[in-house]
Design an enzyme around this catalytic site. Sequence first.
Site, PDB file in Angstrom:
ATOM      1  N   LYS A  96     -10.188 -42.277 -14.479  1.00  0.00           N
ATOM      2  CA  LYS A  96      -8.760 -42.126 -14.195  1.00  0.00           C
ATOM      3  C   LYS A  96      -8.345 -43.357 -13.398  1.00  0.00           C
ATOM      4  O   LYS A  96      -8.763 -43.535 -12.255  1.00  0.00           O
ATOM      5  CB  LYS A  96      -8.488 -40.851 -13.398  1.00  0.00           C
ATOM      6  CG  LYS A  96      -7.011 -40.674 -13.058  1.00  0.00           C
ATOM      7  CD  LYS A  96      -6.797 -39.542 -12.062  1.00  0.00           C
ATOM      8  CE  LYS A  96      -5.377 -39.595 -11.520  1.00  0.00           C
ATOM      9  NZ  LYS A  96      -5.178 -38.658 -10.389  1.00  0.00           N
ATOM     10  N   ALA A 184       0.669 -35.779 -11.177  1.00  0.00           N
ATOM     11  CA  ALA A 184       1.420 -36.034  -9.932  1.00  0.00           C
ATOM     12  C   ALA A 184       2.804 -35.415  -9.954  1.00  0.00           C
ATOM     13  O   ALA A 184       3.550 -35.529 -10.928  1.00  0.00           O
ATOM     14  CB  ALA A 184       1.542 -37.528  -9.632  1.00  0.00           C
TER      15      ALA A 184
END
Length: 259
Positions: A96, A184
């Site tokens: 990631k 997020a």
Amino acid sequence: MLRLYGQVISSRLLLGTAQYPSPAILEEAVRCSASNVITVSLRRETAGCAEGNRFYELMKRFRTYVLPNTAGCSSVKEAVLTAELARDLFKTNWIKLEVIGNQDTLQPDVFALVDATKILIEKGFEVFPYTTDDLSVASKLIEVGCKVLMPLCAPIGSAQGPRDTGCLRAMRASFPDIPLIVDAGVGRPSHAAMIMELGFDAILLNTAVAKAEDPVKMAKAFAQAIDAGRLGFQAGLLEPRDIAVSSTPVIGQAVFYEA
């Protein structure tokens, strides 16, 4: 089933592992979420750190895919080095990729992100880029070899939920064959359901679960919301209308005439 870089994933919830009150609560949250992809920062695995070693042992018990991340990196060089160290430690080509451009908003530096992605893919990595909802940036990431995109829906840890569903819809429409994982800004299970109803493939969570009063219950709530949102999308949602539409049929109703 969700397929990420050739791997079949049974759950559409990817779960972060930071900020939990205790390892036991983290372990139970992962179990209740049914997630089989967990993310972890290399910075938690400091060489020679007993706490890091215990955490690594805990991760092995999860029997999940591990998605290391480059959290905290702010340059191409730093992100690439961190990714290489993570691959050595976790024995995976998955990464990631985070390259932070602003320390107040924690938004990605999209220029450095594309550059780092290109370098890592050339080195054999399978990159999950933390990016914005900008279509031009998304196109560049795909051009250099990304097969997954991870756009934010609001600033990291803000719990604001999707701030611009129009942009998210456009991203889904523009890249119908690319797995899209919102990463997020999700704060509530209802936010997760809303995003999945837009046709997104999965959601990555950390703060919303770890910082809840009961992380275990919250993990389960998010798992159920994600499943419900996905099922709603597949079923075909009604689009909003400006006028009322009767749900009771008019044909067959009794008609009364005055004598």
